[in-house]
Enzyme design. Structure first.
Site, PDB file in Angstrom:
ATOM      1  N   LYS A  38     139.559  47.824 149.897  1.00 51.08           N
ATOM      2  CA  LYS A  38     138.348  46.863 149.365  1.00 51.08           C
ATOM      3  C   LYS A  38     138.293  46.219 147.972  1.00 51.08           C
ATOM      4  O   LYS A  38     138.871  47.101 146.990  1.00 51.08           O
ATOM      5  CB  LYS A  38     137.036  47.887 149.494  1.00 51.08           C
ATOM      6  CG  LYS A  38     136.804  48.206 151.056  1.00 51.08           C
ATOM      7  CD  LYS A  38     135.668  49.157 151.130  1.00 51.08           C
ATOM      8  CE  LYS A  38     135.920  50.609 150.053  1.00 51.08           C
ATOM      9  NZ  LYS A  38     134.932  51.508 150.650  1.00 51.08           N
TER      10      LYS A  38
ATOM     11  N   GLY B 127     126.610  53.836 146.762  1.00 51.77           N
ATOM     12  CA  GLY B 127     126.898  54.249 148.292  1.00 51.77           C
ATOM     13  C   GLY B 127     127.280  52.729 149.202  1.00 51.77           C
ATOM     14  O   GLY B 127     127.455  52.955 150.539  1.00 51.77           O
ATOM     15  N   THR B 128     127.889  51.928 148.657  1.00 54.36           N
ATOM     16  CA  THR B 128     128.485  50.866 149.212  1.00 54.36           C
ATOM     17  C   THR B 128     129.709  51.241 150.276  1.00 54.36           C
ATOM     18  O   THR B 128     129.594  50.779 151.422  1.00 54.36           O
ATOM     19  CB  THR B 128     128.935  49.594 148.331  1.00 54.36           C
ATOM     20  OG1 THR B 128     129.876  50.225 147.375  1.00 54.36           O
ATOM     21  CG2 THR B 128     127.888  48.967 147.749  1.00 54.36           C
ATOM     22  N   GLY B 129     130.572  52.164 149.638  1.00 50.91           N
ATOM     23  CA  GLY B 129     131.584  52.500 150.521  1.00 50.91           C
ATOM     24  C   GLY B 129     131.230  53.412 151.605  1.00 50.91           C
ATOM     25  O   GLY B 129     131.796  53.290 152.902  1.00 50.91           O
ATOM     26  N   CYS B 130     130.305  54.215 151.482  1.00 54.09           N
ATOM     27  CA  CYS B 130     129.674  54.989 152.487  1.00 54.09           C
ATOM     28  C   CYS B 130     128.849  54.336 153.778  1.00 54.09           C
ATOM     29  O   CYS B 130     129.443  54.282 154.786  1.00 54.09           O
ATOM     30  CB  CYS B 130     128.479  56.073 152.243  1.00 54.09           C
ATOM     31  SG  CYS B 130     128.976  57.188 150.820  1.00 54.09           S
TER      32      CYS B 130
ATOM     33  N   THR C 160     124.863  49.137 143.657  1.00 51.25           N
ATOM     34  CA  THR C 160     125.872  49.200 144.309  1.00 51.25           C
ATOM     35  C   THR C 160     126.219  50.541 144.878  1.00 51.25           C
ATOM     36  O   THR C 160     127.332  51.084 145.602  1.00 51.25           O
ATOM     37  CB  THR C 160     127.475  48.560 144.120  1.00 51.25           C
ATOM     38  OG1 THR C 160     127.853  48.883 142.850  1.00 51.25           O
ATOM     39  CG2 THR C 160     127.497  47.016 143.937  1.00 51.25           C
TER      40      THR C 160
END
Length: 272
Positions: free
Chosen positions: A176, A209-212, A207
């Site tokens: 990412k 928690g974007t990865g979760c 942003t």
């Protein structure tokens, strides 16, 4: 037989609701996968940072996993924060038992910059969980931590993607590019071909928690029987809309909007 498709998240908590188990379950629900969860660590955090954490005893983690796998329909699973080596070994054995697509979000650093994993645990992650992953979703700092390579360009992203698949054993990877300049470019590598996923970069600090959320969206789609590429593409659309239509809450880096994708789909249906 029920046609319900189930997805399970194995991760830490976020009492403020933007990341971790809470974000995963919201995402599963929005994408119509039945969400289940196993808590590995209770984390006291909000949009401004991590205040503290308490890891669950291994026996409790194992009992949670066994209870779900023995009784419920699990068609895909994901891991988030798996903080210790012993946790990783335990979870790895249960993942192998489940025999379903596995999405690995290599949570090493919180959005606030707080370290969530020491170097010994990072090394164990490479050895125990990474080889089992159907797809792993590192951001640039995580990809650097996994491979030891500096990532500054798209060519660097391609290099670390190959290392993660061919040297560490993950079936596929999404590197990412949210930490880089320009458009929001993510790079999906399935072991043979590269696919670029590009969306505009939105001017927002929200942003958390974007990865979760992104990895949970992929998990939900895999649970529903979608191909890897289809799942990753939907995950990219889901998180892009979640960032674009920010909720603007919290005093730090606020959470994404987990219902933005559903609202967008409803608007498309109205147009049709």
């Amino acid at each position: 037989m029920s046609n319900v498709r189930g997805a399970i998240t194995i991760a830490g908590t976020d009492p403020s609701g933007g990341a971790g188990i809470q974000a995963d379950l919201k995402t599963f629900q929005e994408l119509e996968a039945f969400g289940m969860s196993v808590i590995t660590s209770v984390v006291a955090q909000n949009t401004t940072g991590v205040r503290g954490m308490e890891h669950m005893p291994l026996s409790i983690i194992d009992h949670q996993l066994a209870a779900v796998l023995e009784d419920m329909p699990v068609h895909a699973l994901k891991t988030g924060m798996i903080a210790t080596t012993d946790m990783m070994k335990l979870v790895a054995s249960r993942i192998q038992q489940a025999g379903v697509p596995y999405v690995m979000d290599p949570v090493m650093i919180a959005q606030s910059g707080d370290a969530l994993m020491d170097e010994a645990s990072r090394s164990a992650l490479r050895e125990t969980l990474l080889p089992l992953a159907t797809v792993v979703t590192p951001n640039v700092p995580e990809a650097e931590a996994i491979t030891g390579e500096l990532v500054e360009t798209e060519a660097d992203m391609r290099k670390v993607a190959k290392i993660i698949v061919h040297e560490f054993g993950s079936k596929s990877v999404v590197v990412k590019g949210g930490h880089m300049e320009g458009e929001a470019l993510d790079l999906f590598y399935d072991g043979e071909d590269f696919h670029t996923l590009v969306t505009p970069r939105f001017d927002t600090k929200h942003t958390h928690g974007t990865g979760c959320t992104f990895s949970a969206a992929i998990t939900a789609e895999l649970a529903k029987g979608k191909s890897l590429l289809e799942a990753v593409q939907t995950g990219k659309r889901f998180i892009a809309l979640a960032i674009e239509h920010t909720l603007g809450i919290g005093h730090g880096q606020g959470p994404t909007n987990h219902w933005a994708y559903r609202h967008h789909q409803h608007k498309l249906e109205e147009i049709r």
